[in-house]
Design a protein around this motif. Structure first.
Motif, PDB file in Angstrom:
ATOM      1  N   GLN A   1       1.466  -1.275   0.210  1.00 34.39           N
ATOM      2  CA  GLN A   1      -0.170   0.395   0.211  1.00 34.39           C
ATOM      3  C   GLN A   1       1.105   1.252  -0.423  1.00 34.39           C
ATOM      4  N   TYR A   2       2.016   1.682   0.583  1.00 33.90           N
ATOM      5  CA  TYR A   2       2.699   2.018   1.540  1.00 33.90           C
ATOM      6  C   TYR A   2       3.664   2.572   0.085  1.00 33.90           C
ATOM      7  N   ARG A   3       4.586   1.339  -0.988  1.00 36.78           N
ATOM      8  CA  ARG A   3       5.710   1.375  -1.069  1.00 36.78           C
ATOM      9  C   ARG A   3       5.200  -0.093  -2.679  1.00 36.78           C
ATOM     10  N   PRO A   4       3.987   0.729  -3.016  1.00 32.24           N
ATOM     11  CA  PRO A   4       3.743  -0.244  -4.314  1.00 32.24           C
ATOM     12  C   PRO A   4       4.999  -0.785  -4.854  1.00 32.24           C
ATOM     13  N   GLU A   5       6.060  -0.245  -5.313  1.00 36.94           N
ATOM     14  CA  GLU A   5       7.548  -0.457  -6.163  1.00 36.94           C
ATOM     15  C   GLU A   5       8.329  -1.864  -5.894  1.00 36.94           C
TER      16      GLU A   5
END
Length: 337
Positions: free
Chosen positions: A254-258
């Protein structure tokens, strides 16, 4: 013989003193045991002013009188220029320290600190959180992460610094930030779940001790400490761990989709430089470096919510210091020349 007599007498006095102190502590603890209130107070420290005072002191010590006088003259000129621009308020940076334990009980202070910052901060300000934790209970660190998410929801830039360790629940908190900085050898990651439980059932049987446990619901208990565990219970327990891991991975995504979760969600941890290559953090940097840089362009405040110590805690601390002093005196008395 005279030495042994003197030593025995001293030891007897020391033991008597220790027992007396312990008795007093126990009485105080018993007397104050009813007062379990965790009231505290908010402490705000202007880090920018402290750093400026430090620089001023160093200049005074290192420069000759003429050079120091020129420095002070230039300093007054800068202060005068800044006073003319009082209508343009300097942006602020709020620094919060979170050093988490297994149960993450420190979240009780964190929530107060976050609430205080949100009451005054604007979108031009920012929050820097120094996280140090190897993780712990899911619900405790879930709540701690939610406290940091309050800052994100308010659209106030959030930075997390990891100087030593932010693993498992610690990384769950860190990943909420807009930017994550870590020291080169800081421990980062460990996106996984672990659970372990001892079982004493065979020991109880060996000593002919019966153990009964009654539940309503097929999986009210899966694995137990004293009962006989079943294969069905083990499978259910493993299923629950896997479900928790999936929730953890979804939260990070959710916060670091990469992030490439298949590489980083294996439960492993990495050092700062490795974490940077994997995308777990955004840059190699210590919190000290970041805060000193921010203090040059912003007003930096440290926000701390301190729980007031109970009277019993103060007495226990005093007793501990006294015991240490006695032990040191005994060691000094018997140390060979």
């Amino acid at each position: 013989m005279e030495f042994l007599y003197e030593y025995g007498l001293f030891l007897a006095k020391a033991v008597t003193l220790v027992l007396s102190i312990l008795a007093v502590v126990l009485v105080v603890v018993a007397a104050t045991g009813k007062h379990k209130s965790e009231k505290g107070e908010l402490k705000i420290t202007n880090i920018t002013d402290k750093l400026n005072d430090l620089v001023h002191g160093l200049k005074e010590e290192m420069l000759d009188k003429k050079a120091f006088k020129a420095y002070e003259k230039e300093l007054k000129k800068q202060e005068k220029a800044e006073s003319k621009n009082e209508d343009v308020a300097k942006p602020k940076s709020f620094v919060i320290d979170f050093k988490g334990s297994i149960d993450a009980h420190e979240v009780s202070s964190l929530r107060e600190e976050v609430s205080a910052v949100l009451a005054i901060a604007t979108k031009e300000d920012e929050v820097i959180v120094n996280v140090e934790s190897g993780g712990g209970m899911v619900h405790g660190y879930g709540l701690a992460s939610s406290q940091l998410d309050r800052i994100r929801q308010a659209e106030i830039p959030l930075t997390v610094c990891v100087d030593k360790v932010a693993a498992s629940g610690g990384y769950m908190m860190a990943c909420v930030a807009n930017h994550i900085y870590a020291a080169p050898f800081a421990i980062v990651g460990s996106i996984g779940v672990v659970a372990q439980i001892p079982n004493f059932n065979r020991l109880l049987k060996k000593h002919d001790i019966d153990y009964e446990q009654h539940t309503a619901g097929d999986f009210k208990r899966t694995l137990t400490v004293f009962g006989e565990n079943t294969e069905e219970g083990r499978k259910k327990f493993q299923q629950e761990i896997e479900e928790t891991h999936e929730l953890f991975k979804d939260f990070v995504t959710q916060y670091r989709p990469e992030l490439a979760l298949e590489k980083v969600a294996t439960g492993e941890h990495w050092f700062g430089k490795q974490a940077l290559e994997l995308g777990l953090i955004d840059a190699i940097r210590t919190s000290d470096d970041l805060i000193m840089k921010k203090a040059q362009e912003r007003t930096v405040y440290k926000v701390q919510y301190q729980i007031k110590k109970k009277l019993s805690d103060k007495f226990a601390h005093g007793a501990s210091l006294t015991l240490n002093a006695i032990v040191n005196r005994l060691a000094e008395r018997n140390r060979p020349l």
